[in-house]
Motif scaffolding. Structure first.
Motif, PDB file in Angstrom:
ATOM      1  N   LEU A 158      -9.286   5.617  -2.241  1.00 53.71           N
ATOM      2  CA  LEU A 158      -8.106   4.759  -2.094  1.00 53.71           C
ATOM      3  C   LEU A 158      -8.128   4.023  -0.754  1.00 53.71           C
ATOM      4  O   LEU A 158      -7.827   2.833  -0.668  1.00 53.71           O
ATOM      5  CB  LEU A 158      -6.825   5.583  -2.212  1.00 53.71           C
TER       6      LEU A 158
ATOM      7  N   ARG B  71     -10.610   1.244  -0.944  1.00 49.81           N
ATOM      8  CA  ARG B  71     -10.133   0.157  -1.790  1.00 49.81           C
ATOM      9  C   ARG B  71      -9.055  -0.631  -1.050  1.00 49.81           C
ATOM     10  O   ARG B  71      -9.094  -1.870  -1.003  1.00 49.81           O
ATOM     11  CB  ARG B  71      -9.560   0.727  -3.099  1.00 49.81           C
ATOM     12  N   GLU B  72      -8.066   0.069  -0.479  1.00 51.18           N
ATOM     13  CA  GLU B  72      -6.986  -0.615   0.229  1.00 51.18           C
ATOM     14  C   GLU B  72      -7.533  -1.418   1.405  1.00 51.18           C
ATOM     15  O   GLU B  72      -7.117  -2.541   1.654  1.00 51.18           O
ATOM     16  CB  GLU B  72      -5.941   0.392   0.717  1.00 51.18           C
TER      17      GLU B  72
ATOM     18  N   THR C 228       0.834  -1.203   0.000  1.00 51.31           N
ATOM     19  CA  THR C 228       0.000   0.000   0.000  1.00 51.31           C
ATOM     20  C   THR C 228       0.868   1.252   0.000  1.00 51.31           C
ATOM     21  O   THR C 228       0.653   2.181  -0.778  1.00 51.31           O
ATOM     22  CB  THR C 228      -0.916   0.005   1.240  1.00 51.31           C
TER      23      THR C 228
ATOM     24  N   LEU D 246     -10.591  -2.660   1.814  1.00 53.64           N
ATOM     25  CA  LEU D 246     -11.345  -3.820   1.334  1.00 53.64           C
ATOM     26  C   LEU D 246     -10.415  -4.904   0.785  1.00 53.64           C
ATOM     27  O   LEU D 246     -10.533  -6.078   1.135  1.00 53.64           O
ATOM     28  CB  LEU D 246     -12.336  -3.404   0.250  1.00 53.64           C
ATOM     29  N   ALA D 247      -9.475  -4.497  -0.075  1.00 57.82           N
ATOM     30  CA  ALA D 247      -8.571  -5.466  -0.699  1.00 57.82           C
ATOM     31  C   ALA D 247      -7.745  -6.189   0.380  1.00 57.82           C
ATOM     32  O   ALA D 247      -7.589  -7.413   0.345  1.00 57.82           O
ATOM     33  CB  ALA D 247      -7.659  -4.775  -1.705  1.00 57.82           C
TER      34      ALA D 247
END
Lengths: 453, 453
Positions: free
Chosen positions: B359, B362-363, B338, B365-366
């Motif tokens: 962002l 997204r980070e 990240t 969740l991923a």
């Protein structure tokens, strides 16, 4: 141009765009987007937007600008947009592309689509593109354009000037004309700035520069970049093995290579791709990173199994469990410094076989010196903390061992990997850190087992 | 140029040079060195040589080439050589330098020497250099040259061509003339390629390009590089706040900025300087790295003290000591991915306040998805290894906690550091890894203490 000079303004534009998008004021967005922003600005805006906004913005881009905007996008993002077009649409879209960009782009498409697109092009364009497509993307051939302006050596500068005036425009980045023989063999270059200060009656042969060696078509793109950097080139001719002129490479494409090569080391060391879309959607990101985490689960269990060999010793002296990460992490830090220095040195072509021995010696000595220094510091701190001289001795020895091993591995590993055709930036960090973990735990816990037995 | 195209040849030359040096055949070395190698090749050779050879080689370089060779050297190495010259020698040496390179170089010297060198220069040269010296090195002003070729808008192309012919040479990288008013105010640029295809009777005003916005003298060098990349520029005019032309920036200097900026992230993350000499001598290297190791000793003890809080639990369940590095390292890997993505995104100007929330989401969740996936894998492996369901549950929970914290810290840390004017590439990695170690140990050992109590 000034509009995007100040970050705050760019941010403001992005924010007003995103507000307009949120409120559904699409006409307003389209006006901002197509009025005054250059295609490269639009491409940057798309690359800086999360997926949902990106798709919306793309739909609002003027049809006539689409082709140009695509040229400025990074591969990963462009591929997403391209998949929406059919062959005829693609052919129309790609009309304005330079042959190298077009070839790069076609290589991202399925083979059947490539053939369809080529079929819609006229004979001359198709030949040009097929020529560039026949060279690997990461060579001079893949980088070159075929839009050369050539002249013969025996005509006068005055004739050249009149010949140029017959053109409507010259290709972008034309800083010199290429002098070729009747059989298209490369002879020299005629820098435009030199031509402008020359006597118009002089011949091209008298004015041209023959010191310039042309670039062989199979040279790797990284070496092309080195040549451009070292000789401050704006453009350079590309020839085949018979010295026949094939095209020319321009600095704008070389800058992309420099940027990508430099990004490659940084991103690879974290297991990322240099083309990685900053705003890739969740599932794509998750899948890519899972691979890297998977590799690291494996190495983490390797280190853990080393610790597992010493369970009895740890039960006896729990302080070992507290201190062992210090030995491992100091080795990792020292080794990463050596590794990074080597990877950068190799990337810029400073490290050769002739200098490896010197580097190994230097790294060994420098790390050993720091090893002794920090062994003393850490050992003193440890003895004060746990009031145990043995543990101070053990950690000191383990630190010296781990740091010196780290320096040797950090120096030799990237060279070995390169010889094995494995990317040092991608694999180097993982292997190095696994080594410093294993050696750190093994030396620290092993010595402790010996001293406390 | 072909000589250095093939690495093997460059290596061979280096090896034969180093053999000749070893055998003391200095005349032979001097012949190889000064016959056919360009100044940039010699600079590269010096940069690729260990210190002893470097000093020997430098002594053998032709006096007349010394100035040019110095221009192509990196700052760190150049400073070493410059310290050997007195002011008069320096002034002679620096005669051929462009004003921006000269200013960069003078900035490396002690103030008294700068004044001495300036005193030996003629009035015009001194004024030029003093002008460039007055701007910070990392701004457009520090990058620019003062060697502009300017024309007035009301003259004809034919007159311009005759005017140019009065020059013996044009400055390197002259792709356009700069159109200015009587009071030296910037009006537009006249691209040479456009001039060549124009009617000679047309006026400059009719042919010139006024879309180009000049670069403000105080713009940062990184933003200058962004403009060059985005608009495929070869050179660009620089103006003061009153739109008065001060000089121009050329792509060769911008390529150096791009290379340095890209190297900066890579090298800083290992606590190295982007100017770091690959062949720095032992003591210099040792001293620089000691600082970085010192920082990391401190953070390593911080993590160790967290483990120290749970000595009793570890004594009870030794398997915890075996497994705890897995939790810490998986968090470190996920967080580094990240962090690296953010640092790259910020460096190329893709990350803005508007997109941070996306962002972060997204980070989060991923990483959470991967956290759950690897929690299952690691927990299953652990249960098989130790035959203990509790430890499998504990490590699963700790992994999910550490990975999600890593994603949040990896996203927000670089932005926070930048706001605090701390270099994210330098400090980001250390802070992140300390966080993932502390959170990893704390969550894993804390949960274990709770479940085994």
């Amino acid at each position: 141009m000034t509009d995007i000079l100040e970050k705050s303004q760019a941010r403001q534009r992005l924010r007003s765009l995103s507000e307009a998008l949120d409120s559904g004021a699409l006409k307003q967005v389209a006006r901002i987007l197509n009025g005054g922003l250059s295609p490269s600005d639009i491409a940057h805006l798309l690359e800086s937007s999360p997926p949902r906004q990106r798709v919306l913005l793309w739909k609002l881009v003027d049809k006539q600008l689409e082709g140009e905007v695509l040229q400025y996008m990074s591969d990963d993002i462009r591929a997403d947009f391209l998949s929406e077009f059919n062959a005829q649409e693609l052919a129309n879209l790609l009309e304005d592309f330079e042959s190298d960009d077009l070839a790069d782009l076609l290589q991202q498409l399925p083979d059947t689509v490539i053939q369809e697109v080529l079929d819609t092009m006229d004979e001359q364009d198709r030949q040009r593109v097929e020529e560039v497509l026949s060279y690997p993307e990461d060579t001079a051939g893949g980088l070159m354009n075929t839009d050369t302006v050539t002249v013969r050596p025996d005509i006068s500068i005055d004739v050249v000037l009149r010949y140029l005036r017959r053109h409507r425009t010259l290709p972008p980045m034309t800083d010199s004309l290429i002098v070729v023989s009747r059989r298209d063999e490369f002879i020299g270059v005629l820098p435009i700035t030199r031509m402008l200060v020359s006597n118009p009656a002089a011949t091209v042969r008298e004015v041209m520069d023959t010191d310039i060696e042309p670039i062989p078509v199979s040279l790797s793109d990284t070496k092309v970049a080195t040549l451009f950097e070292r000789y401050d080139l704006i453009s350079a001719p590309v020839v085949d093995e018979n010295n026949r002129l094939l095209g020319r490479i321009t600095i704008d494409d070389v800058v992309d290579v420099i940027r990508e090569d430099a990004d490659h080391s940084l991103m690879s060391m974290a297991g990322l791709d240099e083309d990685e879309d900053t705003f890739a959607p969740v599932l794509k990101t998750t899948r890519r990173r899972a691979v890297w985490l998977g590799v690291n689960v494996f190495t983490a269990f390797t280190s853990a199994s080393v610790i597992g060999m010493f369970e009895e010793t740890i039960q006896q002296v729990v302080a070992l469990a507290v201190l062992m990460p210090i030995v491992a992490s100091m080795g990792g830090i020292a080794g990463s410094q050596t590794l990074t220095l080597m990877i950068r040195g190799m990337a810029v072509g400073q490290v050769s076989n002739a200098s490896v021995r010197w580097l190994l010696n230097r790294e060994f000595l420098a790390t050993a010196l720091n090893g002794v220094l920090f062994a003393l510091v850490v050992s003193a701190a440890t003895m004060v903390w746990f009031g145990d001289k043995t543990i101070g001795l053990v950690i000191a020895l383990a630190l010296v061992i781990n740091l010196t091993v780290a320096s040797v591995v950090g120096t030799l590993l990237p060279l070995t990997l390169k010889r094995l055709k494995i990317d040092p930036a991608l694999a180097g960090g993982v292997i190095l850190l696994t080594t410093t973990d294993v050696v750190g735990f093994l030396s620290f816990l092993g010595l402790a087992t010996y001293f406390y037995a």
